[in-house]
Design a protein around this motif. Sequence first.
Motif, short mmCIF file in Angstrom:
data_model
loop_
_atom_site.label_atom_id
_atom_site.label_comp_id
_atom_site.label_asym_id
_atom_site.label_seq_id
_atom_site.Cartn_x
_atom_site.Cartn_y
_atom_site.Cartn_z
N GLY A 82 10.74 -10.42 1.39
CA GLY A 82 9.72 -10.56 2.42
C GLY A 82 8.55 -11.31 1.82
O GLY A 82 8.63 -11.83 0.70
N ASP A 83 7.44 -11.38 2.55
CA ASP A 83 6.27 -12.07 2.03
C ASP A 83 5.70 -11.37 0.81
O ASP A 83 5.29 -12.01 -0.15
N VAL A 84 5.66 -10.03 0.83
CA VAL A 84 5.09 -9.25 -0.26
C VAL A 84 6.13 -8.31 -0.88
O VAL A 84 6.18 -8.16 -2.09
N ALA A 85 6.96 -7.69 -0.05
CA ALA A 85 7.92 -6.71 -0.52
C ALA A 85 9.33 -7.31 -0.59
O ALA A 85 9.59 -8.38 -0.04
N ALA A 86 10.21 -6.58 -1.25
CA ALA A 86 11.60 -7.01 -1.37
C ALA A 86 12.49 -5.77 -1.38
O ALA A 86 12.04 -4.67 -1.71
N GLN A 87 13.75 -5.97 -1.01
CA GLN A 87 14.74 -4.90 -1.05
C GLN A 87 15.91 -5.38 -1.90
O GLN A 87 16.41 -6.48 -1.70
N VAL A 88 16.32 -4.55 -2.85
CA VAL A 88 17.44 -4.89 -3.73
C VAL A 88 18.48 -3.79 -3.60
O VAL A 88 18.16 -2.61 -3.67
N GLU A 89 19.74 -4.20 -3.39
CA GLU A 89 20.85 -3.25 -3.31
C GLU A 89 21.73 -3.44 -4.54
O GLU A 89 22.04 -4.56 -4.92
N ILE A 90 22.11 -2.31 -5.14
CA ILE A 90 23.00 -2.31 -6.30
C ILE A 90 24.18 -1.42 -6.00
O ILE A 90 24.02 -0.31 -5.50
N GLN A 91 25.38 -1.92 -6.29
CA GLN A 91 26.59 -1.12 -6.16
C GLN A 91 26.95 -0.67 -7.58
O GLN A 91 27.25 -1.50 -8.43
N ALA A 92 26.89 0.62 -7.83
CA ALA A 92 27.19 1.20 -9.14
C ALA A 92 28.39 2.11 -8.96
O ALA A 92 28.25 3.27 -8.61
#
Length: 131
Positions: A82-92
């Motif tokens: 996003g402009d300021v935030a981000a989302q990260v997905e990890i498959q463990a």
Amino acid sequence: MQSYTIGQAARLLGVSPDTARRWADAGRVATHRDQSGRRLIDGRDLAAFSIEVAQGGIGEEEGSYTSARNAFPGIVTAVTLGDVAAQVEIQAGPHRLVSLLTREAVEELGLEVGMQATARVKSTSVHIDRA
């Protein structure tokens, strides 16, 4: 793009190297060979396959993936900026972890789909370490 050996892929998927090798032999995940003849899996292919494995409950018969000291090594399967935030997905292994962090942090870590990363969980926060 980062590539993974069968052994590295097995660790990220939470299965034995023999299981990962059988899946590759069966064509479940695409591989290619490096100059020394080792079979490698493209990071994007491994990310997509890790989601398939987790959703299908396909894994080793012995049990589930476990973590030590709240660390979940895995592979980045999605990055949404996003402009300021981000989302990260990890498959463990069978675990899908989602972390909300700043866009700046994602850019500093250079996180992208297909790369190896570790999600560290403390209380209600998930911290991401680049491998």
